[in-house]
Enzyme design. Sequence first.
Site, PDB file in Angstrom:
ATOM      1  N   SER A   1     -21.682  -2.943 -19.876  1.00 53.96           N
ATOM      2  CA  SER A   1     -20.322  -2.828 -20.001  1.00 53.96           C
ATOM      3  C   SER A   1     -19.522  -2.254 -18.978  1.00 53.96           C
ATOM      4  O   SER A   1     -18.572  -2.219 -18.744  1.00 53.96           O
ATOM      5  CB  SER A   1     -19.899  -2.109 -21.396  1.00 53.96           C
ATOM      6  OG  SER A   1     -20.852  -0.820 -21.464  1.00 53.96           O
TER       7      SER A   1
ATOM      8  N   ASP B   1     -13.204   6.145 -22.748  1.00 59.08           N
ATOM      9  CA  ASP B   1     -13.635   6.113 -24.256  1.00 59.08           C
ATOM     10  C   ASP B   1     -14.908   6.869 -24.301  1.00 59.08           C
ATOM     11  O   ASP B   1     -15.327   7.622 -23.441  1.00 59.08           O
ATOM     12  CB  ASP B   1     -13.778   4.731 -24.898  1.00 59.08           C
ATOM     13  CG  ASP B   1     -14.773   3.746 -24.031  1.00 59.08           C
ATOM     14  OD1 ASP B   1     -15.584   4.327 -23.301  1.00 59.08           O
ATOM     15  OD2 ASP B   1     -14.517   2.475 -24.110  1.00 59.08           O
TER      16      ASP B   1
ATOM     17  N   HIS C   1     -17.255   5.041 -21.272  1.00 63.48           N
ATOM     18  CA  HIS C   1     -16.930   4.694 -20.114  1.00 63.48           C
ATOM     19  C   HIS C   1     -15.687   5.360 -19.334  1.00 63.48           C
ATOM     20  O   HIS C   1     -14.907   6.024 -19.959  1.00 63.48           O
ATOM     21  CB  HIS C   1     -16.401   3.138 -20.294  1.00 63.48           C
ATOM     22  CG  HIS C   1     -17.302   2.109 -20.913  1.00 63.48           C
ATOM     23  ND1 HIS C   1     -17.144   2.069 -22.586  1.00 63.48           N
ATOM     24  CD2 HIS C   1     -18.335   1.593 -20.529  1.00 63.48           C
ATOM     25  CE1 HIS C   1     -18.076   1.136 -22.895  1.00 63.48           C
ATOM     26  NE2 HIS C   1     -18.903   0.682 -21.690  1.00 63.48           N
TER      27      HIS C   1
END
Length: 852
Positions: free
Chosen positions: A549, A827, A830
């Site tokens: 991600s 978040d 990240h």
Amino acid sequence: MEMVKKVKLDNNGFDRLSSLPDPIRAHILSFLPTKAAVKTCILSNTWRALWTQLPILDFSWRTDTNYFSRRDNDTVIRIRELLYEFLDRAFLSILMLEKLKLYVPGFGSELKSRVDNWVDCAFGYQLKELKLHLGFDSSKETRYSLPKTVFSSSLITKLTLINCEVNESSLTDMQLPSLCYLRLKHVYINDEGMNNLLANCPNLEDFNCDTCYDLNTLEISGLTKLKKAEIKYHYNRPLGVEIEAPSLLELTYECEELCDNEGYCEFELYDCTNLKVFKAIGAALDDTDLQFLLEKLPALEQLQLYHCDCFRFIEILSPRLVHLELIRCEWILKATINTPNLKYFYFEDDKPIELPLRGLTPRLKEASIYLKLEDKTDKWYARLVKFFAKFRHCERLGLCVGFEKDLKIPQNVRMKTRPPLSGVKHLFVEVRASFKNRTPVSFVEGLLWLAPCLETISIYNNQAQICKSLELTYEMPLKGQKKCGCWKSLPINCWRHSINRVSIANKKREEDDTELANFFRTARIDGKIVECCNKKSLSEPQKKPQKKSLVDAGNNNDLDTIVKANFLPYGRDFDSHHPTGRFCNGKLATDFTAETIGFTSYQPAYLSIEATGDNLLIGANFASASSGYHKTTAKLYCTIPLSEQLEHFMDYQKKLAVIAGPKNATAIISGGVYIISAGASDFLQNYYIDPALYKLYSPEEFSNILVQEFGDFVQRLYWTGARKIGVTSLPPLGCLPAAISIFGEDSNECVDHINKDAMTFNDLLNTTAKRLQHQLANLTVVVFDIYNPLYDIVTKPEENGLLETSFLCNSKSPGTCKNATEYVFWDGFHPTEATNSILADDLTAAAISLIS
């Protein structure tokens, strides 16, 4: 670093967690290490016995070794006795048990009855997996005979025994119908006992026998499902081996210390016709043994012979062999190799000139030769040329020598022979001794005499920090034009007649290449000027990120997974102010890095509608959030696993060939930059929360598994054409907000033990990256250090222009997200675009070294 952690409390002060049903709370505990789960018994009466419902218990706790070393003997004995008393109570208290790892330190005869009781209790709970390791006291000479309950379980599927004894009483009424994995290390067991044991494991698939005492002959037969076997013995205890296993696919046969003829032992294979991989390390196999062995293995595809010093004149005839390694078999005088499908050959020895190879085929794709050359007479060089000629059809060849002069063939030898490596296109050369100031022109000219049609040359010297690459392009011969005729017996146009351009690049340190450039400019026999340039001036290659991600640009958008970022507030600060699938408010670190090195647009997610037509010419993004190196990580979150990402890349190659043409597509693929970013999800979203993993593997063992997967993936990517690969290290996982919230134990600081696990992984990653770069010709692997710059940002936010590390900038924290540029994290996992911009500055130097 000061962090503020908000905890929402029930207005009535009610303990909602303790009010949950026991099965739910037990499931929550299952995500904790056994040691931590047991500690919850002090919370209250409702928690006191809850840990006894856990199906997996790990009582290994070998980390206490260093602790014991700092204590006196009486203290060590007292602490161990407390552990033994706890185990006495524990095995009487547990209500269910499926998997058990038990390490018993300081075992002596006085503990036998207690260990028997623990083992009997464990098997009374329908145990399926057991690892029993006895740590012997050096002052005691005691053997532990296993109780017969261990070998009379119809449910046990995996059994590991270390420092135990298996005698006749242990095997009474034995039956192990479900056992699939068996490992015996330093176990006392005789021939009859071993035969009896294996005969009662009809479904065994994986067998590991590591230096078992009292064992003279190991006979493996009747195991129709056995697929993998590893056998290790000590040269002081010669072991005869006889194997009959029709389903066996992989076999390792190893002597613990290098043996000689005195350590000779019998080794026989019967009906192993499906064996594909055979590895012998230090084994006392002679020439006849090897010949008979290969005759019985018609399906063999990979043969690895390491330190087998009993070989003299070997003959390798294997019709399906693809991969062959002869490493440090120092007494080989002659080898006849007749393998029509051989593609990969690796050789290492001090005296290769005494190893005339015969029968190497034109299909050989890659070979690596490690040489230690001594005499430098003309006769010796003539034999060297003859040796090299065996690899003339090899597409990629690696050579490792001590000094540059080892590969400079004297002129009078050249006049009597022809270039031996006329078919080699890509040459990688490592010189162990240092060049003085720069790569000598005479050394490069000598390489081009050996291989006169090279397309790439890579020269590596670690001592002098030299890593030079040259790319050579040639004129296409006119229709009907004859070859240059420099060597009448070679149907080629040599470099001196057809070279028209040379690109030179230095990857570790800058060199003055003026002399080398002048040599190439005037090297053509017909007087034409050859164009020479620094490779940095060439157009930049593509960048193709892979995985995770931190670089996922939207491949998860249409998957049936909860791991998506195709909704606001994700992407609100991106150029389009719309969610793109990036797990960030704006750009990723790879976006900034791509901009810095010259990219003007972003690679589309391969599964997006934008990934079509000419858009594919700028590359593609194959990454998938919450995937990882470990095969179970992507499965947990229904994302794209590593193997499938590689399939997407291969599909991309086919589309690219249609758009750009096969030749241009090959150039694009080989010149592209590939970024791999993975590992964080493997730890935070898999290992730390899955008892099946963290109870089975230590963090270091799990890191080794991940790094091995990384190495395998890089090799697969390499064989598809990739040559420039960057990989990100793990960030400081213990500093991520999610890690602090879940594993911080009410602390606001980074979780130290998780950060240490990340550093262990990173060390292994760096080592593996270096090894791969040495092993694979023309491969550049650069590790992008994420850990140190992000740790610096988290611990010193003000120095990096950030104000807030305490809160997350997302929709769940209203009022704190007006300006995301003030925050470190977007978040729980990240970074924000602001943090990514800072990280990209630190990654730029590594990125430039990758593309140059």
